[in-house]
Design an enzyme around this catalytic site. Structure first.
Site, PDB file in Angstrom:
ATOM      1  N   MET A  93       0.853  -1.202   0.000  1.00 24.53           N
ATOM      2  CA  MET A  93       0.000   0.000   0.000  1.00 24.53           C
ATOM      3  C   MET A  93       0.883   1.245   0.000  1.00 24.53           C
ATOM      4  O   MET A  93       0.412   2.339   0.345  1.00 24.53           O
ATOM      5  CB  MET A  93      -0.929  -0.011   1.215  1.00 24.53           C
ATOM      6  CG  MET A  93      -1.896  -1.201   1.172  1.00 24.53           C
ATOM      7  SD  MET A  93      -3.473  -0.883   1.958  1.00 24.53           S
ATOM      8  CE  MET A  93      -2.963  -0.541   3.622  1.00 24.53           C
ATOM      9  N   GLY A  94       2.155   1.089  -0.368  1.00 25.73           N
ATOM     10  CA  GLY A  94       3.034   2.246  -0.488  1.00 25.73           C
ATOM     11  C   GLY A  94       3.552   2.726   0.852  1.00 25.73           C
ATOM     12  O   GLY A  94       3.472   2.035   1.860  1.00 25.73           O
ATOM     13  N   SER A 114       6.438  -0.477  10.343  1.00 26.20           N
ATOM     14  CA  SER A 114       5.062  -0.367   9.863  1.00 26.20           C
ATOM     15  C   SER A 114       4.878   1.036   9.312  1.00 26.20           C
ATOM     16  O   SER A 114       5.418   2.003   9.870  1.00 26.20           O
ATOM     17  CB  SER A 114       4.089  -0.581  11.033  1.00 26.20           C
ATOM     18  OG  SER A 114       2.801  -0.097  10.690  1.00 26.20           O
ATOM     19  N   SER A 115       4.101   1.156   8.246  1.00 20.76           N
ATOM     20  CA  SER A 115       3.821   2.493   7.706  1.00 20.76           C
ATOM     21  C   SER A 115       3.113   3.341   8.758  1.00 20.76           C
ATOM     22  O   SER A 115       3.197   4.567   8.739  1.00 20.76           O
ATOM     23  CB  SER A 115       2.947   2.386   6.456  1.00 20.76           C
ATOM     24  OG  SER A 115       3.600   1.590   5.501  1.00 20.76           O
ATOM     25  N   ARG A 116       2.403   2.703   9.674  1.00 18.30           N
ATOM     26  CA  ARG A 116       1.642   3.449  10.685  1.00 18.30           C
ATOM     27  C   ARG A 116       2.535   4.020  11.778  1.00 18.30           C
ATOM     28  O   ARG A 116       2.078   4.868  12.553  1.00 18.30           O
ATOM     29  CB  ARG A 116       0.564   2.556  11.295  1.00 18.30           C
ATOM     30  CG  ARG A 116      -0.570   2.263  10.315  1.00 18.30           C
ATOM     31  CD  ARG A 116      -1.776   1.619  10.977  1.00 18.30           C
ATOM     32  NE  ARG A 116      -2.926   1.647  10.095  1.00 18.30           N
ATOM     33  CZ  ARG A 116      -3.228   0.675   9.222  1.00 18.30           C
ATOM     34  NH1 ARG A 116      -2.473  -0.391   9.133  1.00 18.30           N
ATOM     35  NH2 ARG A 116      -4.285   0.784   8.446  1.00 18.30           N
ATOM     36  N   GLU A 163       5.701 -11.365   7.484  1.00 15.23           N
ATOM     37  CA  GLU A 163       5.113 -12.135   8.595  1.00 15.23           C
ATOM     38  C   GLU A 163       4.560 -11.230   9.685  1.00 15.23           C
ATOM     39  O   GLU A 163       3.897 -11.698  10.588  1.00 15.23           O
ATOM     40  CB  GLU A 163       6.155 -13.094   9.178  1.00 15.23           C
ATOM     41  CG  GLU A 163       6.422 -14.267   8.259  1.00 15.23           C
ATOM     42  CD  GLU A 163       7.496 -15.205   8.768  1.00 15.23           C
ATOM     43  OE1 GLU A 163       8.122 -14.900   9.814  1.00 15.23           O
ATOM     44  OE2 GLU A 163       7.730 -16.229   8.112  1.00 15.23           O
ATOM     45  N   LYS A 164       4.862  -9.936   9.616  1.00 13.04           N
ATOM     46  CA  LYS A 164       4.300  -9.035  10.632  1.00 13.04           C
ATOM     47  C   LYS A 164       2.768  -9.095  10.584  1.00 13.04           C
ATOM     48  O   LYS A 164       2.110  -9.102  11.610  1.00 13.04           O
ATOM     49  CB  LYS A 164       4.772  -7.607  10.422  1.00 13.04           C
ATOM     50  CG  LYS A 164       4.237  -6.706  11.500  1.00 13.04           C
ATOM     51  CD  LYS A 164       4.615  -5.284  11.263  1.00 13.04           C
ATOM     52  CE  LYS A 164       3.512  -4.386  11.718  1.00 13.04           C
ATOM     53  NZ  LYS A 164       2.468  -4.168  10.731  1.00 13.04           N
ATOM     54  N   VAL A 202      10.763  -7.222   9.760  1.00 10.91           N
ATOM     55  CA  VAL A 202      11.951  -6.373   9.906  1.00 10.91           C
ATOM     56  C   VAL A 202      11.691  -5.417  11.065  1.00 10.91           C
ATOM     57  O   VAL A 202      10.604  -4.832  11.165  1.00 10.91           O
ATOM     58  CB  VAL A 202      12.239  -5.589   8.607  1.00 10.91           C
ATOM     59  CG1 VAL A 202      13.461  -4.690   8.773  1.00 10.91           C
ATOM     60  CG2 VAL A 202      12.440  -6.558   7.444  1.00 10.91           C
ATOM     61  N   HIS A 204       9.270  -3.458   3.411  1.00 10.33           N
ATOM     62  CA  HIS A 204       8.857  -3.680   2.012  1.00 10.33           C
ATOM     63  C   HIS A 204      10.076  -3.952   1.127  1.00 10.33           C
ATOM     64  O   HIS A 204      10.043  -4.846   0.275  1.00 10.33           O
ATOM     65  CB  HIS A 204       8.144  -2.440   1.457  1.00 10.33           C
ATOM     66  CG  HIS A 204       6.872  -2.079   2.167  1.00 10.33           C
ATOM     67  ND1 HIS A 204       6.751  -0.980   2.962  1.00 10.33           N
ATOM     68  CD2 HIS A 204       5.658  -2.691   2.171  1.00 10.33           C
ATOM     69  CE1 HIS A 204       5.512  -0.900   3.427  1.00 10.33           C
ATOM     70  NE2 HIS A 204       4.835  -1.939   2.981  1.00 10.33           N
TER      71      HIS A 204
HETATM   72  O1  PAF Z   1      -0.190  -5.703   3.629  1.00  6.90           O
HETATM   73  C1  PAF Z   1      -0.600  -4.794   2.884  1.00  6.90           C
HETATM   74  O2  PAF Z   1       0.070  -3.776   2.668  1.00  6.90           O
HETATM   75  C2  PAF Z   1      -1.966  -4.922   2.229  1.00  6.90           C
HETATM   76  O3  PAF Z   1      -2.874  -5.531   3.078  1.00  6.90           O
HETATM   77  C3  PAF Z   1      -1.915  -5.640   0.871  1.00  6.90           C
HETATM   78  C4  PAF Z   1      -1.477  -7.072   1.000  1.00  6.90           C
HETATM   79  C5  PAF Z   1      -0.986  -4.886  -0.064  1.00  6.90           C
HETATM   80  C6  PAF Z   1      -3.316  -5.637   0.236  1.00  6.90           C
HETATM   81  O4  PAF Z   1      -3.790  -4.346   0.049  1.00  6.90           O
END
Ligand code: PAF
Length: 267
Positions: A17-18, A172-174, A135-136, A163, A24
């Site tokens: 999701m960027g 996490s992006s959050r 796996e997170k 990681v 990632h």
């Molecule tokens: O883990 C994520 O970032 C999302 O849930 C995914 C797998 C890209 C689906 O939108």
């Protein structure tokens, strides 16, 4: 990518999701090692956000993401617009009945239907041989494995270890939502998981007693609030009362307004 497949190239796929971080790019690097060509999707999927969730404030960084993909040796980046991906007539949802229940599925009704719907559609578009997930998001990985198994999709699903920052916080992006005090408080997730692991190592086998150890750790942090703390079969995610086989501890904790998840193999 059909031409590349026809030429015998192995296609790896990393859906995201960027707002990409080292978690990632690790997925991309693992994919790069296993495959000839790596495709990444960047799509903040509206179908996996509940009405009260953070879709509109979800962090985005298109330029930074593209640079990170390039640096990680990614060949193709797919960034669809929501209106084109889900045109007005779109009506199909994919639902994994059992594995989607409980844990994050209980706290976020409909979330995993949104995930499986987008992932299946992305799989159909990318036609990968192998797809890579962190796996997170342990339940998400189990749900996607169940979908691939049940629908006989010709795709290998590979889970990649979480990681972490040097102090143990899962990437996490959050995490970007956390103030510096909350960033410090967020370390309680890791401490709670470690407390459960230590409890099991000392011989405790009652799931209730083990989850209480985590709850006590979290209760010591004023800005932290438990969403769930569970132990489950590490393969099926069936909830356990007695810890007597491969077991995963999973938790979700609000730090202020930010909901963070993490998990750890404890037996
Ligand atoms: O883990 C994520 O970032 C999302 O849930 C995914 C797998 C890209 C689906 O939108």
């Amino acid at each position: 990518m059909l031409a590349e497949r026809a030429r015998g190239q192995r296609i790896g796929f990393v859906p995201t999701m960027g707002f990409l971080h080292d978690g990632h790019t690790t997925l991309m690097k693992v994919a790069r090692e296993a495959c000839d060509l790596v495709a990444v999707s960047i799509f903040v999927n509206p179908k996996q956000f509940g009405p009260k969730e953070d879709l509109s404030r979800y962090p985005r960084d298109k330029e930074g993401d593209l640079r990170k993909c390039r640096d990680a040796g990614v060949s193709i980046v797919f960034m669809p617009e929501p209106e084109a991906f889900y045109p007005p007539l779109f009506e199909t949802m994919v639902s994994v009945a059992k594995t989607s229940q409980g844990f994050c599925g209980a706290a976020r009704p409909g979330h995993f239907d949104g995930v499986t719907t987008v992932v299946l559609k992305l799989f159909n578009l990318a036609q990968p041989h192998e797809a890579f997930f962190g796996e997170k998001d342990f339940q998400q990985l189990a749900v996607i494995r169940a979908m691939v198994r049940d629908l006989s999709l010709p795709i290998t699903v590979t889970g990649v270890p979480t990681v972490r920052e040097p102090d143990g916080l899962a990437l996490s992006s959050r995490n970007v939502y956390l103030s510096s005090e909350e960033r410090h408080d967020a370390l309680v997730l890791r401490r709670a998981l470690e407390a459960m692991k230590t409890g099991v190592e000392s011989g405790e086998r009652s799931a209730k007693a083990i989850t209480e150890l985590a709850r006590a750790e979290i209760a010591g942090v004023e800005r932290a609030r438990v969403d769930y703390v569970e132990v489950a079969d590490a393969l099926t995610l069936a909830q356990r009362e007695t810890i007597d086989g491969p077991t995963q501890a999973l938790l979700a904790v609000f730090i202020g307004r930010t909901r963070l998840i993490d998990n750890l193999r404890i037996l």
